[in-house]
Design a protein around this motif. Structure first.
Motif, mmCIF file in Angstrom:
data_model
loop_
_atom_site.group_PDB
_atom_site.id
_atom_site.type_symbol
_atom_site.label_atom_id
_atom_site.label_comp_id
_atom_site.label_asym_id
_atom_site.label_seq_id
_atom_site.Cartn_x
_atom_site.Cartn_y
_atom_site.Cartn_z
ATOM 1 N N TYR A 53 -3.553 -9.396 4.697
ATOM 2 C CA TYR A 53 -4.057 -8.051 4.420
ATOM 3 C C TYR A 53 -3.150 -7.043 5.092
ATOM 4 O O TYR A 53 -2.679 -7.255 6.218
ATOM 5 N N TYR B 111 -3.008 -1.221 9.300
ATOM 6 C CA TYR B 111 -3.884 -2.353 9.609
ATOM 7 C C TYR B 111 -3.354 -3.602 8.923
ATOM 8 O O TYR B 111 -2.949 -3.560 7.755
ATOM 9 N N ASP C 289 0.853 -1.187 0.000
ATOM 10 C CA ASP C 289 0.000 0.000 0.000
ATOM 11 C C ASP C 289 0.885 1.232 0.000
ATOM 12 O O ASP C 289 2.033 1.200 0.455
ATOM 13 N N ALA D 154 -2.823 -2.509 5.073
ATOM 14 C CA ALA D 154 -3.288 -1.250 4.496
ATOM 15 C C ALA D 154 -2.997 -0.108 5.457
ATOM 16 O O ALA D 154 -2.819 -0.315 6.664
ATOM 17 N N PRO E 222 -9.446 2.349 3.965
ATOM 18 C CA PRO E 222 -8.762 1.090 3.662
ATOM 19 C C PRO E 222 -9.687 0.127 2.929
ATOM 20 O O PRO E 222 -10.909 0.163 3.102
ATOM 21 N N ARG F 86 -8.562 -1.008 -3.733
ATOM 22 C CA ARG F 86 -8.233 0.185 -2.969
ATOM 23 C C ARG F 86 -9.284 1.264 -3.239
ATOM 24 O O ARG F 86 -9.801 1.397 -4.336
ATOM 25 N N CYS G 189 -2.544 8.002 7.278
ATOM 26 C CA CYS G 189 -1.291 7.242 7.449
ATOM 27 C C CYS G 189 -0.771 7.252 8.883
ATOM 28 O O CYS G 189 0.406 6.980 9.109
ATOM 29 N N LYS H 157 0.303 5.766 0.203
ATOM 30 C CA LYS H 157 -0.589 6.916 0.253
ATOM 31 C C LYS H 157 0.210 8.190 0.435
ATOM 32 O O LYS H 157 1.291 8.178 1.044
ATOM 33 N N HIS I 11 -10.530 3.009 14.042
ATOM 34 C CA HIS I 11 -9.526 1.964 13.823
ATOM 35 C C HIS I 11 -10.002 0.612 14.329
ATOM 36 O O HIS I 11 -9.198 -0.244 14.685
ATOM 37 N N ALA J 187 -4.194 3.751 7.006
ATOM 38 C CA ALA J 187 -5.321 4.656 7.191
ATOM 39 C C ALA J 187 -5.175 5.830 6.227
ATOM 40 O O ALA J 187 -4.093 6.084 5.675
#
Length: 555
Positions: A230, A241, A178, A232, A438, A433, A237, A180, A458, A234
């Motif tokens: 998995y 997760y 991931d 990812a 997420p 995405r 950032c 961002k 979260h 937030a």
């Protein structure tokens, strides 16, 4: 002076069980009926091939083989649902675009960037991964251990060419999970790689003051002997997760002089049944113990000394905990929050195993249930016989327990702030995405697919159910990909024979109907399916020689 790697367990602050929303389950759902209506398909030949990497003979472990088998060779842009990207055999990144107008059509692919090919022939490298960090920035891993930050300009313009802004060399070949860009001149990314035993996940934070010169501000690593289902970031950032079978740990360089010493822990004994856990501990004479208990932690101290402290393996009902002290023998009785389960250990930390004593009542109960298996007489009554239609191999889940973890990325070390136990439900898939948060992911519960979404706090929420999809996926023995779009308007499976199975009408919450609709599309069976991307109106399916685009506007 020696410097070494010292792994330590991340401290848990909140632990909870995943709660399924019963309002999103439909016990009256019967199944999916086949719809023979054909869907429009447009196919484009790919003449320059696809860059595909296979594991070497040295990469024989399951965790390494899985990294190659799950790779999706289609790279999708969350800012442009009508475009997808692939890497050809010459390491050139090309883009396919679908005009928004009907009928469905695919324009000829155009090149946006050529990856420096110094590592293209590197033995043991991973596949190339592309992750769109913002509307004008891309994070790319060449699979050989180099990651790039690229400026894309306006990606809606065919004439726009990408430009390299920065690159970093990593310890091992791997993939970007991931990326961002929460603020201008800032990029966060997650980089994963595996060896024969462990998975490593790095968080990288890069900054630029002018948008041209970039610098790696911080890099942290967590690792563990677990498959990473998995991972990812937030939207801001600040939190990461993951879903994995075991908790991952932080990796820090620690000076030998500062090596922490584990305090000698008082030996103890413990016993359990389906409802409670008992613990016995010897206490020094004439010393009054102090017991502090929470839902996830137990601490026993006497004046000026800690006898026992650790995080419990599973949560307890703290308000029901009782303890007694008899002749310097302390007994603590804790009630399990999840009754009916048996713990393999009482504390998470491996140094706090203690000696487990079997509960005689529980042993007797188990023996009575298993007595017919060793009897010399045939037991002809009471047992339920299942026929082959009732007992199917696809009903057996993988039996591995999983948990969802949220890690705080704002501090110097990565700390876990939330843990949600997902139980032993089979992992099904994750969605694309999204710009809203997420990606969602889906796990199996009974026969259904439970769609999970990360909340702003979260935590994990059961946001939807795809009826019977757990059973559907388990029954597809030749499955390659499972997928659903961001709006969960349908779900599907791609198998090795080039067939696509689409399922609509089974989403809950939604109109409750007894039957949903199934579509089956057959493509060229000699083609190897390499990647898929699902949007609300199109499905992009990439094979080794073709791109297939399926229109869903009229389905």
């Amino acid at each position: 002076m020696t410097t070494y790697y010292f792994p330590y367990t991340v401290n848990m602050s909140v632990s909870a069980d995943f709660v399924i929303n019963r309002n999103y389950l439909d016990t009256q759902f019967e199944g999916y009926k086949l719809n023979a209506t054909s869907l429009p398909i447009c196919t484009k030949n790919i003449l320059d091939g696809i860059d595909i990497v296979y594991p070497t003979d040295d990469q024989y472990s399951f965790i390494q083989q899985r990294e190659y088998s799950i790779h999706d060779h289609i790279h999708c842009d969350p800012w442009d649902s009508l475009s997808v990207y692939y890497v050809n055999s010459e390491w050139k990144i090309k883009c396919f675009t679908v005009p928004s107008k009907e009928p469905i059509n695919v324009e000829e692919p155009f090149e946006v960037w050529e990856i420096p090919n110094s590592k293209q022939r590197l033995v043991g490298r991973s596949n190339v991964t592309i992750c769109f960090a913002s509307n004008d920035l891309v994070a790319l891993s060449d699979g050989g251990g180099t990651i790039f930050i690229l400026s894309t300009g306006d990606r809606h313009q065919r004439s726009s060419k990408w430009k390299s802004l920065h690159f970093e060399e990593m310890e091992k070949p791997g993939r970007i999970v991931d990326a961002k860009s929460p603020n201008l001149g800032e990029v966060h990314m997650l980089f994963a790689y595996v060896d024969s035993k462990q998975t490593y996940l790095s968080h990288l934070h890069l900054k630029s003051s002018d948008g041209e010169q970039w610098k790696l501000e911080r890099k942290r690593v967590i690792y563990g002997k677990s498959i990473l289902d998995y991972a990812a970031l937030a939207l801001d950032c600040s939190v990461m997760y993951i879903v994995s079978q075991e908790e991952l740990k932080s990796q820090e360089l620690i000076d030998e002089e500062k090596k922490p010493v584990i305090e000698n822990v008082k030996s103890f004994e413990w016993q359990q049944n389906y409802e409670e856990v008992k613990l016995w501990l010897d206490v020094e004479c004439n010393k009054q113990p102090t017991i502090k208990v929470s839902a996830s932690e137990l601490t026993v101290t006497v004046p000026e000394k800690t006898l026992l402290k650790g995080q419990l393996y599973r949560p307890i009902e703290e308000g029901l905990t009782v303890w007694t002290l008899t002749n310097s023998k302390l007994e603590i009785v804790m009630s399990k929050r999840d009754e009916g389960t048996m713990w393999p250990k009482i504390f998470e930390v491996s140094d706090l195993h203690g000696k487990e004593i079997s509960d005689p009542d529980l042993v007797a109960e188990i023996h009575s249930k298993l007595a017919h298996l060793t009897s010399e007489r045939e037991d002809v009554g009471g047992a339920t016989v299942l026929n082959s239609g009732q007992l199917e191999e696809c009903d057996i889940n993988d039996g591995d327990r999983r948990a969802f973890f949220a890690y705080d990325l704002s501090s110097a070390t990565i700390n876990s702030i939330h843990k949600v136990e997902l139980g032993s439900g089979q992992w099904l898939m994750h969605g694309p995405r999204s710009l809203k948060g997420p990606p969602r992911f889906c796990i199996r519960s009974d026969v259904d697919g439970i769609v999970c979404e990360v909340t702003k706090e979260h935590k994990l929420s059961h946001t939807a159910t795809i009826c019977a999809f757990g059973f559907i996926q388990a029954s597809k023995s030749s499955r390659i990909f499972s997928f659903f779009p961001a709006d969960i308007s349908y779900a599907g499976v791609v198998d090795a024979g080039g067939r696509i199975f689409l399922y609509k009408g089974g989403l809950r919450p939604g109109p409750k109907t007894s039957w949903g609709t199934q579509y089956v599309l057959s493509l060229a069976d000699e083609e190897r399916m390499l990647g898929i991307h699902a949007s609300s109106h199109h499905i992009f399916l990439l094979s080794n020689h073709q791109l297939h685009v399926i229109g869903l506007s009229h389905s």
